[in-house]
Scaffold this active site. Structure first.
Site, PDB file in Angstrom:
ATOM      1  N   SER A   1     105.743 -10.258  83.048  1.00 16.90           N
ATOM      2  CA  SER A   1     105.499 -11.540  83.682  1.00 16.90           C
ATOM      3  C   SER A   1     104.387 -11.380  84.720  1.00 16.90           C
ATOM      4  CB  SER A   1     106.801 -12.079  84.291  1.00 16.90           C
ATOM      5  OG  SER A   1     106.660 -13.422  84.663  1.00 16.90           O
TER       6      SER A   1
ATOM      7  N   HIS B   1     111.800 -15.966  78.008  1.00 16.85           N
ATOM      8  CA  HIS B   1     111.019 -15.165  78.946  1.00 16.85           C
ATOM      9  C   HIS B   1     111.611 -13.775  79.123  1.00 16.85           C
ATOM     10  CE1 HIS B   1     107.946 -14.533  81.863  1.00 16.85           C
ATOM     11  NE2 HIS B   1     108.787 -14.355  82.853  1.00 16.85           N
TER      12      HIS B   1
END
Length: 681
Positions: free
Chosen positions: A537, A652
């Site tokens: 991320s 995610h």
């Protein structure tokens, strides 16, 4: 998805079409190449089997949440890859093998409905706890479908509250009313893709009939409302999040009038029973200066009446920051980081002010996580203790009494021949940057050890020591060294550490990480050809900058669910919500500095780069998979050493179940060992 504005001279923009035939054909071709090269070896198969054994182990700690009389747990293993939602009693939970009551079997639900649901949590209706709102995600995306569930019958409530798939959610007000913040149609979502409008929805009426509570602006980040169901304190609040660490909180009156909690937008605001707590992220000047990182307390009714006679419960020092706090029935517990080591203390409000005392029996080494068992009912506290070499332990502690150990993770690898060290590297501007080093006691310091350096450095998130069986087996036990860098942008030293790497100062985080890499080389732990970097991320952006700006320091890079195209990040999925962290590329003076840390634009086909592995997920609806796709495609066309893998689901987090997580972990460790252990002296 609506068509996005195009950027001129970007030949890989077609990869932003998440589910497009051309995009997915490219993804499948890259996945096949990666599987053919990495997933056929015996070492890959062994790593995957060992990681899956750890993830599916019945010996993993079944963490629980106390709700009413029961202790609830969500559990995944080999027989239940998508998981069981279940509950037990404290008496049973104390046993080595508790008896569990299954409430919902997600694998059975998926089979019955032909879906791929991933668990996203439950919201209970108090005070009888017989109804809850269950959030389910398709494939692990952030967007949820929410349904009402009856705990007594263990069935969905016929004609109950049900919310179609969207980012947002439902929250109880009472049995017949909920707050709903979701996609109500065109214009109802913010530019970040989150709810802009919150309404009150009454049972038995269509969603279209829900009444407006609050409407935010398009460039806000997230609008929500919540009911405080603490017994005796029924209150309602509206939350307006403008950006990360920039929010407004309003008290909602019975006439739907909103009264602002008039504290700085940057302060974290917490109302519990009689108290308002403010955790400051910037200095605040009233009659005196309250410094950033402090925790202030005042009685809520006095504050709303205009009083500002705060009591300071915590003030940071050069080495300390507030990692968290929580209420029990009679106390407030503070969790403080001191040079990235946890310390607990107990505060008790009384007629003569707040009394401070140590937390009885709290460990003094490693990471200590703490939370209330049930703040409405007792002073009991959950304690979770761990470090890189010590299996995690879960204890139950009544404040003032020694903790009772309830569960301990088994040792998934032999750590007896390893040690943990903490060192400080000196960054370019002279700042001392801490990092943790995990290595063999007898490791030869001759620069040849395969070393994995991990970092994040964003959003005030702290990296503290934790036990990882998979890293132990797949890396440490093979002779690898593991390093975690506590760089600026994180929260290890509070708001100042985070704010030091915002926007135009973002390169400081990268300078810090590079300084740790150089320190490892100077100590002869490793050398550039044996040093790898990994991050996900925002951490994927971090290591993307290691790839493009510091390629001479590394022998391999792993960038997971990353941000990489910083010119278009704010146009992709939730990207607009991060402009407070990175800046706005549409503003010329801000793009001038953003482009200096945009790996997609920094890549130069004429330069030499270390081997890189990009991993992402098609179902990630937070960080767009195009970031990884586009830089991978650009580098592949330039003839660079690129490995790419995209999980078709997983969100995610990258994986939707343990088997997928094990597969991706085995790909990463196989890649790193292949690249970093070769040509050892």
């Amino acid at each position: 998805m609506s068509k996005l504005p195009e950027t001129s001279n970007d030949p890989y923009q077609w990869l932003e079409d998440v589910d497009g035939t051309r995009s997915l054909d490219w993804v499948r071709a890259q996945n096949l190449r990666t599987e053919d090269r990495l997933a056929r070896s015996d070492s890959f198969k062994q790593i995957k089997a060992e990681v899956l054994e750890i993830l599916d182990s019945d010996s993993n700690i079944p963490y629980v949440d106390k709700v009413g009389a029961y202790y609830y747990n969500f559990w995944m293993d080999a027989a239940h890859p998508r998981g069981l939602w279940r509950r037990t009693t404290l008496a049973e939970y104390r046993k080595p093998q508790p008896a569990w009551e299954t409430l919902l079997d997600l694998d059975a639900l998926n089979a019955a409905e032909g879906e791929n649901w991933v668990w996203h949590g439950a919201d209970f209706l108090r005070p009888d706890y017989q109804r809850c709102l269950l959030a389910l995600s398709r494939g692990g995306a952030d967007a949820n479908v929410t349904r009402e569930f009856d705990l007594a019958s263990k069935t969905w409530v016929e004609d109950g509250f049900q919310l179609p798939e969207s980012k947002g959610g439902l929250g109880w007000i009472d049995r017949d009313n909920v707050y709903v913040y979701t996609d109500f149609g065109e214009g109802s979502m913010t530019c970040s893709g989150y709810p802009r409008i919150v309404k009150q929805w009454q049972r038995g009426t269509p969603l279209s009939a829900a009444s407006l509570v609050y409407e935010g602006a398009l460039d806000d980040m997230y609008i929500a409302a919540m009911h405080d169901d603490t017994p005796g304190y029924g209150r309602d609040f509206v939350s307006r999040t403008l950006a990360f660490y920039n929010n407004e909180l309003y008290l909602r009156g019975s006439d739907n009038q909103l009264s602002k909690i008039d504290a700085p937008n940057s302060a974290e605001k917490s109302v519990y029973k009689d108290w308002l707590l403010l955790e400051l992220r910037e200095d605040w000047t009233l009659d005196e200066v309250f410094v950033a990182g402090s925790l202030l307390a005042i009685r809520f009714d006095r504050f709303m009446a205009g009083q500002r006679d705060f009591e300071v419960l915590f003030t940071p020092t050069d080495s300390t920051s507030l990692a968290g706090f929580f209420w029990t029935l009679n106390h407030l517990v503070l969790n403080v980081l001191d040079h990235v080591k946890n310390r607990l203390s107990v505060l008790t409000p009384g007629a003569n002010g707040w009394q401070h005392s140590p937390f009885t029996g709290a460990p003094t080494m490693g990471t200590v996580g703490a939370s209330a068992v049930d703040s409405d009912d007792s002073d009991a506290v959950w304690l979770v203790t761990t470090d890189y070499l010590t299996p995690t332990t879960l204890s139950l502690a009544e404040i003032g009494h020694p903790p009772e150990v309830l569960k301990t993770l088994p040792a998934f690898f032999d750590s007896s021949q390893h040690v943990i060290e903490q060192h400080f590297a000196v960054s370019r501007d002279g700042t001392r940057v801490p990092y943790f080093l995990v290595l063999g006691k007898d490791l030869p310091r001759n620069g040849t050890a395969p070393t994995l350096l991990y970092g994040y450095g964003g959003f005030e998130y702290s990296l503290t020591p934790y036990y990882s069986g998979k890293a132990g087996r797949a890396w440490l036990s093979k002779g690898g060294v593991y390093v975690v860098a506590n760089i600026r942008g994180g929260g290890e030293y509070g708001p100042r550490w985070h704010q030091a790497a915002l926007k135009q100062n973002r390169p400081r985080a990268y300078e810090d990480f590079a300084a740790v890499a150089r320190d490892l080389i100077d100590r002869e732990i490793t050398s550039p050809r044996h040093l790898g970097a990994e991050g996900g991320s925002n951490g994927g952006l971090l290591v993307g900058n290691m790839l493009t700006q510091y390629p001479e320091l590394f022998g391999a890079i792993v960038s997971q669910v990353p941000l990489l195209d910083m010119q278009r990040y704010h146009l992709l999925l939730a990207g607009a919500s991060w402009m407070g962290e990175y800046g706005n590329p549409d503003v010329p003076e801000e793009w001038a500095y953003i482009q200096t840390f945009s790996p997609y634009h920094l890549f130069d086909p004429a330069k030499a780069y270390p081997p890189v592995f990009f991993l992402t997920s098609t179902r990630d609806d937070r960080v767009h998979p195009a970031h990884a796709r586009k830089l991978a495609a650009k580098m592949i066309e330039a003839g660079k050493d690129v490995t790419y893998y995209e999980n078709i689901e997983g969100g995610h987090g990258g994986a939707a179940d343990n088997a997928q997580a094990a597969h991706m972990s085995a790909l990463v460790y196989s890649f790193l060992w292949e690249k970093l252990s070769s040509n050892r002296d």
